[in-house]
Write an enzyme that holds these catalytic residues in place. Structure first.
Site, mmCIF file in Angstrom:
data_model
loop_
_atom_site.group_PDB
_atom_site.id
_atom_site.type_symbol
_atom_site.label_atom_id
_atom_site.label_comp_id
_atom_site.label_asym_id
_atom_site.label_seq_id
_atom_site.Cartn_x
_atom_site.Cartn_y
_atom_site.Cartn_z
ATOM 1 N N ASP A 109 0.672 -1.091 0.107
ATOM 2 C CA ASP A 109 -0.199 -0.050 0.130
ATOM 3 C C ASP A 109 0.875 1.124 -0.294
ATOM 4 O O ASP A 109 1.955 1.190 0.697
ATOM 5 C CB ASP A 109 -0.930 -0.077 1.169
ATOM 6 C CG ASP A 109 -2.151 0.990 1.141
ATOM 7 O OD1 ASP A 109 -3.218 0.420 0.894
ATOM 8 O OD2 ASP A 109 -1.963 2.351 1.272
ATOM 9 N N SER A 110 0.407 2.186 -0.854
ATOM 10 C CA SER A 110 1.270 3.614 -0.879
ATOM 11 C C SER A 110 1.239 4.547 0.402
ATOM 12 O O SER A 110 2.050 5.170 0.555
ATOM 13 C CB SER A 110 0.876 4.211 -2.198
ATOM 14 O OG SER A 110 -0.337 4.473 -2.069
ATOM 15 N N CYS B 18 -14.410 -0.594 -6.541
ATOM 16 C CA CYS B 18 -15.352 -0.020 -5.761
ATOM 17 C C CYS B 18 -16.007 1.347 -6.266
ATOM 18 O O CYS B 18 -16.630 1.974 -5.735
ATOM 19 C CB CYS B 18 -14.988 0.407 -4.290
ATOM 20 S SG CYS B 18 -13.298 1.568 -4.316
HETATM 21 N N1 SAH Z 1 -7.988 -4.065 0.704
HETATM 22 C C1 SAH Z 1 -8.400 -3.079 1.625
HETATM 23 C C2 SAH Z 1 -9.052 -1.842 1.412
HETATM 24 C C3 SAH Z 1 -8.193 -1.029 0.200
HETATM 25 S S1 SAH Z 1 -8.816 0.767 0.019
HETATM 26 C C4 SAH Z 1 -9.068 -3.595 2.875
HETATM 27 O O1 SAH Z 1 -9.474 -4.902 2.763
HETATM 28 O O2 SAH Z 1 -9.041 -3.144 3.946
HETATM 29 C C5 SAH Z 1 -7.504 1.187 -1.321
HETATM 30 C C6 SAH Z 1 -6.006 1.409 -0.792
HETATM 31 O O3 SAH Z 1 -4.976 1.644 -1.799
HETATM 32 C C7 SAH Z 1 -5.672 2.768 0.389
HETATM 33 O O4 SAH Z 1 -5.174 1.976 1.411
HETATM 34 C C8 SAH Z 1 -4.808 3.451 -0.415
HETATM 35 O O5 SAH Z 1 -3.746 4.047 0.470
HETATM 36 C C9 SAH Z 1 -4.170 2.579 -1.382
HETATM 37 N N2 SAH Z 1 -3.601 3.125 -2.650
HETATM 38 C C10 SAH Z 1 -4.027 4.163 -3.496
HETATM 39 N N3 SAH Z 1 -3.411 4.217 -4.553
HETATM 40 C C11 SAH Z 1 -2.199 3.336 -4.414
HETATM 41 C C12 SAH Z 1 -1.037 2.827 -5.301
HETATM 42 N N4 SAH Z 1 -0.950 3.558 -6.460
HETATM 43 N N5 SAH Z 1 -0.174 2.022 -4.822
HETATM 44 C C13 SAH Z 1 -0.514 1.322 -3.622
HETATM 45 N N6 SAH Z 1 -1.739 1.792 -2.802
HETATM 46 C C14 SAH Z 1 -2.382 2.820 -3.201
#
Ligand code: SAH
Length: 396
Positions: free
Chosen positions: A255-256, A340
């Site tokens: 995650d970023s 989503c």
């Molecule tokens: N799968 C998670 C929810 C994901 S929400 C769960 O089950 O709880 C989407 C996530 O993507 C966020 O935490 C956001 O920080 C991350 N994100 C957004 N753009 C990104 C990128 N380019 N690379 C990595 N993470 C990213």
């Protein structure tokens, strides 16, 4: 006339007779009586027949959010009583779904239109209730919403109010919503299907935890035995922890967001999975574009299409991402891919996947097409509420 009347244009009333909860500005012919932002109004068709009651906002394209249909005799027709009725109804539905239940104490108690309360979501995180307003009325009447929640759940809970970013489109800035009374709520631990999570409802994303993925995470648990798992966009590690609980041999969550990764790491420790799960704070591109190395890939990006106008660009972003996710999956592996974006419907999402597989020179066998957990109900008269798609496919 007990309330100001919002009259619809001729020929525009049909969806509302069917229960559509949102009257857009373009359907309104006239407003009789002084109606201000957040006022309770009655919606009538061009023949003066009452359709329902709801909250008015002249500054939003969501001109009226209908909370009650005129034909619902059992539902109080004044605002406070109606809100209380809806919250009680929503609470009853969660009890029927066994939420909270064995091993799970975090859930969505109120899902906006899906619970006929357009403009409010309420999440329960153990003993903390997070009330998130996305409509003007829900800000100005937040004490009524809070009172309804307390009446439904009992008073042993702490309440936190949050403002959704979309409030800007309601003629309010997020900063206009002052934090609720009481102590600020710090990090706490919740349980979902027997796993422990540290959540931070004041600082975390949205209301702190994505309960909508509960059942999809549980599915990943059943698919993970003996597999090497890559969890893209892992946030606080929900899919990663479930993969570990299901017997994955190795899990990498990416995650970023550094705070998200810090939470995920705490969660790995809290569940004693540090030996199996590791987390990396980086863009997903840092782990994609390599060889097909993973037996199970989860891809759960943030919303890539904010609105219908962004659809073409979003389709290309989903395509590039899913092509890379397919390529990262070993032959015979499993891809769990989510969207989503409400604007991206199920069929176009499946078409995008077909294209992603073709471009990657691979083939998919789709085994599951799923949505959000049942505490995120959808009103069939408001299909826009159906935002989450989760497709599971075997990758040849
Ligand atoms: N799968 C998670 C929810 C994901 S929400 C769960 O089950 O709880 C989407 C996530 O993507 C966020 O935490 C956001 O920080 C991350 N994100 C957004 N753009 C990104 C990128 N380019 N690379 C990595 N993470 C990213």
């Amino acid at each position: 006339m007990r309330w100001p009347v919002v009259r619809l244009l001729k020929g525009r009333a049909r969806p509302f007779w069917h229960g559509c909860p949102v009257v857009f500005s373009g359907a309104v012919a006239a407003v009789d009586g002084p109606a201000g932002a957040g006022d309770w109004v009655e919606v009538r068709d061009d023949g003066d027949r009452p359709i329902g009651q709801g909250f008015y906002n002249p500054d939003s394209t969501y001109r009226v959010r209908i909370l009650r249909l005129a034909r619902e005799a059992a539902v109080p027709d004044e605002p406070e009583g109606c809100v209380a009725f809806r919250v009680a109804q929503a609470t009853k539905l969660r009890r029927a779904l066994d939420l909270p239940g064995a091993g799970t104490d975090c859930l969505r108690l109120v899902n906006s239109e899906g619970d006929r309360l357009s403009g409010v979501t309420v999440d329960v995180l153990r003993d903390v209730v997070v009330i998130q307003a996305s409509a003007r009325w829900a800000v100005s009447r937040r004490s009524a919403v809070e009172a309804a929640v307390l009446a439904s759940l009992g008073h042993d809970v702490r309440v936190l109010h949050r403002a959704a970013a979309v409030l800007r489109e309601e003629g309010l800035k997020a900063g206009d919503l002052k934090p609720g009374a009481g102590e600020p709520v710090g990090p706490l631990t919740v349980r979902e299907n027997g796993l422990t999570y540290v959540v931070d409802p004041s600082q975390g994303q949205k209301t702190g935890f994505y309960a909508d993925q509960r059942e999809n995470r549980a599915l990943v648990r059943t698919l993970a035995r003996g597999r090497r798992v890559l969890d893209l966009f892992c946030y606080s590690g929900g899919f990663s922890l479930n993969a570990a609980a299901g017997g994955a041999t190795e899990v990498l969550g990416v995650d970023s967001s550094a705070p998200a990764i810090a939470l995920a790491q705490q969660n790995a420790v809290a569940n004693a999975f540090e030996g199996v799960v590791r987390f990396q704070a980086s863009d997903v591109s840092a782990v994609l574009g390599q060889d097909a190395a993973w037996d199970l890939v989860v891809c759960d990006p943030p919303k890539l299409a904010a609105r219908r106008a962004d659809l073409d660009a979003a389709f290309q972003r989903y395509l590039a991402l899913n092509r890379a996710a397919v390529m990262a999956t070993a032959p015979g592996g499993i891809l769990v891919t989510c969207s989503c974006s409400a604007a991206v419907h199920r069929d176009p999402f499946l078409e995008m996947l077909r294209e992603a597989a073709a471009q990657a020179g691979r083939r998919l066998s789709v085994t599951h097409v799923r949505g959000a957990a049942p505490d995120h109900p959808i009103d069939p008269a408001w299909p826009e509420g159906e935002y989450l798609k989760c497709v599971v496919a075997s990758v040849e």
